[in-house]
Design an enzyme around this catalytic site. Structure first.
Site, PDB file in Angstrom:
ATOM      1  N   VAL A  83      35.625  37.422  42.829  1.00 22.43           N
ATOM      2  CA  VAL A  83      36.010  38.486  41.906  1.00 22.43           C
ATOM      3  C   VAL A  83      35.112  39.653  42.309  1.00 22.43           C
ATOM      4  O   VAL A  83      33.948  39.697  41.941  1.00 22.43           O
ATOM      5  CB  VAL A  83      35.805  38.097  40.430  1.00 22.43           C
ATOM      6  CG1 VAL A  83      36.065  39.294  39.518  1.00 22.43           C
ATOM      7  CG2 VAL A  83      36.712  36.933  40.051  1.00 22.43           C
ATOM      8  N   PRO A  84      35.637  40.559  43.118  1.00 19.41           N
ATOM      9  CA  PRO A  84      34.798  41.566  43.774  1.00 19.41           C
ATOM     10  C   PRO A  84      34.343  42.695  42.856  1.00 19.41           C
ATOM     11  O   PRO A  84      34.771  43.851  42.979  1.00 19.41           O
ATOM     12  CB  PRO A  84      35.690  42.072  44.903  1.00 19.41           C
ATOM     13  CG  PRO A  84      37.078  41.916  44.356  1.00 19.41           C
ATOM     14  CD  PRO A  84      37.040  40.664  43.516  1.00 19.41           C
ATOM     15  N   CYS A  85      33.449  42.375  41.942  1.00 17.46           N
ATOM     16  CA  CYS A  85      32.956  43.370  40.995  1.00 17.46           C
ATOM     17  C   CYS A  85      32.224  44.509  41.708  1.00 17.46           C
ATOM     18  O   CYS A  85      32.138  45.612  41.166  1.00 17.46           O
ATOM     19  CB  CYS A  85      32.064  42.721  39.949  1.00 17.46           C
ATOM     20  SG  CYS A  85      30.758  41.681  40.616  1.00 17.46           S
ATOM     21  N   HIS A  86      31.769  44.259  42.926  1.00 19.94           N
ATOM     22  CA  HIS A  86      31.098  45.327  43.682  1.00 19.94           C
ATOM     23  C   HIS A  86      32.061  46.451  44.051  1.00 19.94           C
ATOM     24  O   HIS A  86      31.623  47.546  44.378  1.00 19.94           O
ATOM     25  CB  HIS A  86      30.436  44.753  44.944  1.00 19.94           C
ATOM     26  CG  HIS A  86      31.382  44.140  45.915  1.00 19.94           C
ATOM     27  ND1 HIS A  86      31.893  42.866  45.737  1.00 19.94           N
ATOM     28  CD2 HIS A  86      31.923  44.621  47.063  1.00 19.94           C
ATOM     29  CE1 HIS A  86      32.707  42.590  46.754  1.00 19.94           C
ATOM     30  NE2 HIS A  86      32.737  43.629  47.562  1.00 19.94           N
ATOM     31  N   ARG A  87      33.362  46.207  43.970  1.00 21.43           N
ATOM     32  CA  ARG A  87      34.362  47.231  44.295  1.00 21.43           C
ATOM     33  C   ARG A  87      34.677  48.146  43.114  1.00 21.43           C
ATOM     34  O   ARG A  87      35.555  48.993  43.208  1.00 21.43           O
ATOM     35  CB  ARG A  87      35.640  46.567  44.801  1.00 21.43           C
ATOM     36  CG  ARG A  87      35.432  45.816  46.107  1.00 21.43           C
ATOM     37  CD  ARG A  87      36.701  45.172  46.601  1.00 21.43           C
ATOM     38  NE  ARG A  87      36.400  44.266  47.705  1.00 21.43           N
ATOM     39  CZ  ARG A  87      37.105  43.187  47.988  1.00 21.43           C
ATOM     40  NH1 ARG A  87      38.176  42.888  47.278  1.00 21.43           N
ATOM     41  NH2 ARG A  87      36.739  42.416  48.998  1.00 21.43           N
TER      42      ARG A  87
END
Length: 178
Positions: free
Chosen positions: A135-139
């Site tokens: 879950v690419p929360c860094h994006r």
């Protein structure tokens, strides 16, 4: 029963934890495998280290590819959402749809949820994300070209490193930490 595995990536040792329903946690790369193991055992003291099951092999390969700077789609990795609040699950679904190398702002995610005023709650949900990378929360970044927060070890610098690995334009901007 929860199981976990650690695996090597181009920037360190990452890991996943899972049960019969899917992934219950992911761990960003650490300098050594033992640090990643200890992290899982702190969160899941009953967990047992095991071989990655075939159904999760694509998630491991995808994380390894992303850490090499390659594009990888992890949107089909199964997640155990049984303990995830509904709002968080909706935020995570939107984040999972952001392709590598691209970003959305907290406000843009809030608009997709139907209310621009939910931006702060979006940030709070992402701060509790148990599946970083998958879950690419860094994006998800702040508005006005700001990076925004990141709750993983290393904070915003880790977020910037992940965005740079993916070739995101946000990583090339000047003052991202304001």
């Amino acid at each position: 029963m929860t199981h976990y595995a650690v695996f090597e990536t181009a920037i360190g040792w990452a890991g996943i934890a899972w049960n019969d329903l899917g992934l219950v946690a992911c761990h960003l790369p650490e300098a050594d495998a033992e640090t990643a193991r200890r992290s899982f055992l702190r969160r899941f003291p009953e967990a047992r280290e095991a071989e990655v099951p075939t159904r999760l092999g694509g998630a491991v390969a995808g994380v390894q590819a992303l850490m090499r700077g390659e594009k990888a789609d992890l949107s089909d990795a199964p997640l155990d959402l049984s303990r995830t609040p509904e709002f968080h699950a909706r935020v995570y679904e939107i984040a999972r749809a952001i392709p590598p190398g691209e970003t959305l702002t907290y406000s843009e995610v809030a608009v997709r949820l139907g209310d621009r005023l939910l931006a702060q709650q979006v940030g709070q949900a992402l701060g509790k994300n148990p599946w970083p990378i998958v879950v690419p929360c860094h994006r998800v970044t702040g508005s006005g070209g700001k990076l925004g927060g990141f709750s993983a070890r290393g904070g915003a610098r880790t977020k910037l490193k992940l965005l740079a690995i993916e070739g995101a334009p946000a990583a090339a901007q000047g003052d991202l930490f304001g």
